[in-house]
Motif scaffolding. Structure first.
Motif, PDB file in Angstrom:
ATOM      1  N   TRP A 167     -39.494  63.683 -89.271  1.00 36.63           N
ATOM      2  CA  TRP A 167     -39.998  64.527 -89.780  1.00 36.63           C
ATOM      3  C   TRP A 167     -41.292  63.892 -90.682  1.00 36.63           C
ATOM      4  O   TRP A 167     -41.224  62.608 -91.092  1.00 36.63           O
ATOM      5  N   GLY A 168     -42.501  64.683 -90.825  1.00 38.45           N
ATOM      6  CA  GLY A 168     -43.536  64.337 -91.461  1.00 38.45           C
ATOM      7  C   GLY A 168     -44.695  64.040 -90.591  1.00 38.45           C
ATOM      8  O   GLY A 168     -44.752  64.850 -89.568  1.00 38.45           O
ATOM      9  N   VAL A 177     -41.751  69.783 -97.251  1.00 39.51           N
ATOM     10  CA  VAL A 177     -40.738  71.102 -97.257  1.00 39.51           C
ATOM     11  C   VAL A 177     -41.634  72.119 -96.376  1.00 39.51           C
ATOM     12  O   VAL A 177     -40.974  72.721 -95.594  1.00 39.51           O
ATOM     13  N   VAL A 188     -42.540  69.448 -89.486  1.00 40.73           N
ATOM     14  CA  VAL A 188     -41.820  69.913 -90.467  1.00 40.73           C
ATOM     15  C   VAL A 188     -40.462  70.654 -90.019  1.00 40.73           C
ATOM     16  O   VAL A 188     -39.386  70.571 -91.004  1.00 40.73           O
ATOM     17  N   ARG A 189     -40.231  70.840 -88.867  1.00 39.96           N
ATOM     18  CA  ARG A 189     -39.209  71.760 -88.310  1.00 39.96           C
ATOM     19  C   ARG A 189     -39.345  71.574 -86.727  1.00 39.96           C
ATOM     20  O   ARG A 189     -40.295  71.291 -86.204  1.00 39.96           O
ATOM     21  N   VAL A 210     -37.424  58.871-101.510  1.00 39.98           N
ATOM     22  CA  VAL A 210     -36.666  60.101-100.906  1.00 39.98           C
ATOM     23  C   VAL A 210     -37.065  61.414-101.380  1.00 39.98           C
ATOM     24  O   VAL A 210     -37.545  62.204-100.824  1.00 39.98           O
ATOM     25  N   LEU A 241     -31.978  66.979 -98.941  1.00 32.91           N
ATOM     26  CA  LEU A 241     -32.640  65.560 -98.971  1.00 32.91           C
ATOM     27  C   LEU A 241     -33.248  65.194-100.184  1.00 32.91           C
ATOM     28  O   LEU A 241     -33.107  64.236-100.682  1.00 32.91           O
ATOM     29  N   ALA A 242     -33.873  66.186-100.745  1.00 34.65           N
ATOM     30  CA  ALA A 242     -34.831  66.194-102.060  1.00 34.65           C
ATOM     31  C   ALA A 242     -33.542  66.007-103.090  1.00 34.65           C
ATOM     32  O   ALA A 242     -33.714  65.174-104.145  1.00 34.65           O
ATOM     33  N   THR A 253     -39.530  63.555 -99.154  1.00 35.82           N
ATOM     34  CA  THR A 253     -39.076  64.890 -98.431  1.00 35.82           C
ATOM     35  C   THR A 253     -39.831  66.039 -98.983  1.00 35.82           C
ATOM     36  O   THR A 253     -40.186  67.130 -98.384  1.00 35.82           O
ATOM     37  N   ASN A 298     -39.291  74.010 -93.803  1.00 32.89           N
ATOM     38  CA  ASN A 298     -37.907  73.539 -93.460  1.00 32.89           C
ATOM     39  C   ASN A 298     -36.948  73.473 -94.697  1.00 32.89           C
ATOM     40  O   ASN A 298     -37.107  72.636 -95.543  1.00 32.89           O
ATOM     41  N   GLN A 328     -34.901  70.025 -95.904  1.00 31.77           N
ATOM     42  CA  GLN A 328     -35.641  69.162 -96.622  1.00 31.77           C
ATOM     43  C   GLN A 328     -35.286  69.224 -98.171  1.00 31.77           C
ATOM     44  O   GLN A 328     -35.193  68.111 -98.871  1.00 31.77           O
ATOM     45  N   TRP A 329     -34.980  70.563 -98.644  1.00 29.53           N
ATOM     46  CA  TRP A 329     -34.361  70.539 -99.998  1.00 29.53           C
ATOM     47  C   TRP A 329     -33.248  69.903-100.147  1.00 29.53           C
ATOM     48  O   TRP A 329     -32.860  69.305-101.291  1.00 29.53           O
TER      49      TRP A 329
END
Length: 190
Positions: free
Chosen positions: A124-125, A77, A138-139, A69, A28-29, A73, A22, A25-26
């Motif tokens: 997610w997660g 990923v 994850v997606r 966060v 959000l990171a 995240t 996903n 997620q980058w």
């Protein structure tokens, strides 16, 4: 979908691997990294005149929220699924945590799920819902649903989930990892 050989005589590799990624997620990171940077900026160059307690709380809050966060995240990923002759192993993120290894002797069956969404699992997660079971999401997209002998399910979003289901069913059919339904030791599938 995809063209896959569906013949019953097709040999399966000793180890089947799959992955889902996903890229959102980058982003959000980056938000988490920005919060950490803001906390450091406040600590180094603050012009607060109202005392040190509000400054300390702001710095600690920004850094703590940013790290939460950032690491939360980055842990999701991507997800890696590995199927060998004895087990199905799921690893998340770059360091492989959280990780779950399920012996094939605990797997009663596998099903292809064409659409697994974060909305259905609450985000997610690594997710757990009493009415649905456990999942690593994850997606949005296809996934594998493992039915375990203890009545629980474990869902994993992974690319080429149909091939994963075919490989798992082939292993269960050939007697590699087949269960009898009697091994219901709680916690053994972690």
């Amino acid at each position: 979908m995809r063209d896959h050989p569906h013949g019953g005589d097709t040999p399966h590799p000793d180890v089947w691997t799959g992955r889902a990624t996903n890229r959102l997620q980058w982003a959000l990171a980056l938000v988490g990294a920005a919060c950490v940077a803001l906390g450091i900026l406040l600590a180094v160059d603050s012009a607060w005149t109202s005392g040190s307690a509000p400054l300390v709380m702001s710095v600690v809050g920004c850094i703590a929220a940013g790290l939460l966060v950032l690491f939360g995240t980055l842990a999701f990923v991507h997800v890696d699924l590995r199927l060998d002759k004895e087990s199905v192993e799921v690893r998340c993120g770059h360091i492989g945590l959280p990780r779950r290894r399920i012996p094939l002797s605990h797997v009663a069956g596998a099903e292809f799920e064409p659409l697994v969404t974060p909305r259905h699992w609450g985000g997610w997660g690594y997710r757990w819902r009493p009415e649905k079971g456990t999942a690593v999401v994850v997606r949005r997209g296809e996934g594998v649903v493992l039915r375990l002998w203890d009545g629980h399910t474990f869902t994993i979003t992974v690319d080429d989930a149909e091939a994963a289901v075919v490989a798992i069913k082939a292993r269960l059919r050939t007697g590699t990892g087949t269960g009898t339904g009697t091994e219901t030791t709680p916690g053994a599938a972690r």
